[in-house]
Every structure is written in structure tokens, then in C-alpha cells.
Design a protein around this motif. Structure first.
Motif, mmCIF file in Angstrom:
data_model
loop_
_atom_site.group_PDB
_atom_site.id
_atom_site.type_symbol
_atom_site.label_atom_id
_atom_site.label_comp_id
_atom_site.label_asym_id
_atom_site.label_seq_id
_atom_site.Cartn_x
_atom_site.Cartn_y
_atom_site.Cartn_z
ATOM 1 N N THR A 206 -2.478 -8.253 119.354
ATOM 2 C CA THR A 206 -2.923 -8.836 118.095
ATOM 3 C C THR A 206 -2.110 -10.071 117.722
ATOM 4 O O THR A 206 -1.107 -10.415 118.348
ATOM 5 N N ALA A 207 -2.525 -10.699 116.625
ATOM 6 C CA ALA A 207 -1.831 -11.881 116.107
ATOM 7 C C ALA A 207 -0.510 -11.537 115.444
ATOM 8 O O ALA A 207 0.251 -12.435 115.060
ATOM 9 N N TRP A 208 -0.206 -10.245 115.299
ATOM 10 C CA TRP A 208 1.063 -9.833 114.705
ATOM 11 C C TRP A 208 2.246 -10.042 115.652
ATOM 12 O O TRP A 208 3.396 -9.957 115.238
ATOM 13 N N GLU A 210 3.841 -12.435 117.258
ATOM 14 C CA GLU A 210 4.874 -13.455 117.062
ATOM 15 C C GLU A 210 5.808 -13.077 115.913
ATOM 16 O O GLU A 210 7.034 -13.201 116.027
ATOM 17 N N GLU A 211 5.253 -12.622 114.801
ATOM 18 C CA GLU A 211 6.121 -12.201 113.693
ATOM 19 C C GLU A 211 6.939 -10.986 114.101
ATOM 20 O O GLU A 211 8.106 -10.854 113.710
ATOM 21 N N THR A 359 -9.512 -0.877 111.881
ATOM 22 C CA THR A 359 -9.286 -1.362 113.244
ATOM 23 C C THR A 359 -9.557 -0.286 114.262
ATOM 24 O O THR A 359 -8.903 0.756 114.266
#
Length: 363
Positions: A206-208, A210-211, A359
Motif C-alpha cells: 500500500t501507499a502507507w 513510505e511513512e 479493505t
């Protein structure tokens, strides 16, 4: 955990109860309603919710026969196991002395784990439904492995192995001391290991990601080398400023799993406190010490994790003080520093988005 009551007579009951001590009605947990309901028998193996005969019929999960499950299954579902017991791939050998008692302890913890996951709105899918991305448990003893091979508790691509020795309080305490841990519980093991599973489902694809790396570190670091370094050298001297436990310093994945487990501890315990209408207002404390709190919200409904922390810290001070008065160790022997709060807040946001978007497990 919510505070449950018998839906027939109103008597307060525990999550694990199978019948009401006051009205003697059978009780079962309906995971769809997330409610413990009183039951009236409608057939040899079928039940209806008491007072609601027009609703769909239930059967007990097949593991109810072993006194390890009180969850319900829709009678027309074609499944003999509930959503929690569907996750079992291997159970202990029930013919071995003591194995049923250990399995009962494991199932009590696992059912509480699954309850919390359902409260968070996270997907709970077994490997029988989706082999690639589902979840499964192997509960193993040493005699179920090849001679000389030790059962290691751990996670591998959705398969969580639990050494059933962890269900023995003496064995668990010996392991806690040998590992120099301040805290070791069966439920804690479940929450930690399932954290690895949800990292693969909620973070990795997911886009999570990097954080996540900014907060927990780079998961691409060699895990074996990191583990060896941890056991050879121990944690960094300043680990308490940045991590929830010394083991969390081992590797990014372990930091996530340890912090995830504590997130589940916090949410479930605060919901229990909310259900009891607890408030904390220590008489000798000044206002500046921020030790008073009224647990006036269900934490699963709170969007701002700062509010959760504001409720949690006073509650743990009270819990630890009560335990010390009983001659018991601290209920929550941890200090949550600002860096850890940021990690917990991240997990809270990830879970809330997963619930909002419903999700699905990645196929």
C-alpha cells in the motif's frame, strides 16, 4: 472488550460464558452482531436468539463440544466452525494429558484477539477461504514435530505457529525470565504475531509503506543479521526513548509487531474501562500532572489517537497502583514515549482507513 449482558434477563456475563447463571439460558457469541446472545433451542442442534423466534437460526461452533468455543454459526451457512475457529489449521493432540486445558487457554486468547480485529473492522479470512492471503494457526507441541526439532512461535506468510507450552503459566514464566522480558502473556503472543500478518496485508502493498519506513525503519534490512546482533549485543542504550520494548529494537518488522500488539492492548482495555464507566481522578494529584480521565468514549470510535492516549495514561497508573496493592506486578509495565505515540497513531490511522474502505485481502 465490551461488557456483555444476558439478552434474556440482563445479568452481566463474561465474554467466555456459555450460559447465564441467573436465568440458565444458553449463551453464544454472534460475530455478525458482535453480541453475546441468550438462546432458545429450536431443534436438536439449532437455536434462536431468545425472544426473537423469527430471526435466523444458529448452531454452536463444532469446537463448542470441546468447551473451547462459545461462538455461533448461522445454521444455513454450511460451515461447522465459527469465524475464529476456521482459522485453525492444526490443534493439539487432544489424547495427550493436559492438551485440552492448554488448548482452552489458547482459544480464549485467540477469540479475544479475533473480537478485537472485528471491532477494528479488519479482514479476518482463513487460509481455507484464501490460501494465498488468508490467516491460519498451528497449535503445536514438541511431540508433533520431528524428533529433536523445537516448536518456535512465529509467523510465516499468514501462518502463525504457537507453541502450546506458552499456555502453561510455569513454562511461560520460565521463558519470560530467560528472555529478560517484563511482560509475557498468551494474548500478547497472538497480538504480536498477527501484527506481522497485517503488516503484509495493510502496509507492504500500500501507499502507507513510505511513512512506515520513516517511523519504524527499513524492513529490507537483513532480518537474520539483525536478530543475531540483537542477541549478541542487546538493545541500544537509549531504546526506551524510541521503542515500546527492547525486542522492538531488533528489526523494523519487530518494532511494528510489538507496537501493534500494544495498540490492541490499549484499544481493548480502554473499551473495557469505557463499558464499566470508569473514571480516574486521584485525590492527591495536581491538575498539572494530567492523571485524571473519564473514559467517556469507546476508543474504537475515536478518530484522534491523542484522545486515546489521554485516557490510557491515567488508566494505567490506576491499574498499576491497584495491582501493587494486591501484591501483583504492574498490569502495564511500560512507558510510552512520544516516538512510540507517533507509531501508535500511525497504526490507528491505518486501521481506521482499512475499516472505512472495507479493505479486502489482496488476492
Amino acid at each position: 472488550m465490551k461488557l456483555f449482558k444476558c439478552t434474556h434477563c440482563g445479568q452481566l456475563v463474561y465474554f467466555e460464558n456459555t450460559h447465564c447463571e441467573q436465568c440458565q439460558y444458553w449463551l453464544g457469541f454472534d460475530p455478525n452482531q458482535q453480541l453475546l446472545v441468550a438462546l432458545e433451542q429450536r431443534g436438536e442442534q439449532s437455536f434462536a436468539q431468545a425472544g426473537q423466534p423469527d430471526k435466523a437460526l444458529y448452531t454452536y461452533c463444532a469446537n463448542h463440544a470441546h468447551e473451547v468455543c462459545n461462538w455461533l454459526v448461522p445454521a444455513n451457512s454450511g460451515s461447522e466452525f465459527c469465524v475464529a475457529c476456521k482459522l485453525n489449521r492444526t490443534i493439539p493432540k487432544l489424547t495427550e494429558p493436559g492438551h485440552i486445558a492448554r488448548w482452552q487457554t489458547l482459544e480464549n486468547a485467540k477469540h479475544r484477539l479475533v473480537y478485537g480485529l472485528l471491532q477494528l473492522g479488519l479482514p479476518v479470512v482463513s487460509k481455507t477461504e484464501n490460501e494465498e492471503t488468508g490467516l491460519a494457526f498451528d497449535f503445536l507441541a514438541s511431540e508433533q514435530k520431528p524428533e529433536g526439532e523445537k516448536v518456535m512461535t512465529g509467523h510465516d506468510n499468514g501462518l502463525i505457529t504457537i507453541n502450546i507450552a506458552e499456555a502453561d503459566s510455569v513454562e511461560r514464566e520460565m521463558a519470560r525470565k530467560s528472555m529478560q522480558e517484563v511482560y509475557r502473556t498468551v494474548l500478547g503472543h497472538f497480538r504480536h504475531e498477527v501484527g506481522h500478518y497485517y503488516w503484509e496485508r495493510l502496509i507492504e502493498p500500500t501507499a502507507w509503506l513510505e511513512e512506515y519506513r520513516q517511523l519504524f525503519g527499513d524492513e529490507r534490512e537483513d532480518y537474520g543479521e539483525a536478530l543475531k546482533k540483537h542477541y549478541d549485543q542487546g538493545p541500544p542504550a537509549d531504546w526506551t526513548e524510541h521503542y515500546i520494548s527492547s525486542y522492538a529494537t531488533t528489526h523494523s518488522w519487530e518494532d511494528w509487531a510489538e507496537t501493534w500488539a500494544h495498540y490492541l492492548h490499549i484499544m481493548d482495555t480502554l473499551q473495557t474501562a469505557y463499558s464499566f464507566g470508569l473514571s480516574v481522578n486521584p485525590r492527591p494529584a495536581s491538575d498539572e500532572q494530567n492523571l485524571d480521565a473519564t473514559i467517556s468514549q469507546d476508543p474504537y470510535q475515536v478518530a484522534d489517537f491523542a484522545q486515546v492516549v489521554d485516557m490510557w495514561l491515567p488508566l494505567t497508573f490506576a491499574m498499576n497502583s491497584l495491582n501493587r496493592s494486591m501484591g501483583q506486578p504492574d498490569s502495564y509495565p511500560f512507558i510510552i514515549r512520544p516516538d512510540v505515540v507517533r507509531k501508535l497513531d500511525f497504526i490507528h490511522r491505518v486501521c481506521r482507513q482499512a475499516k472505512a474502505e472495507a479493505t479486502p485481502l489482496a488476492a
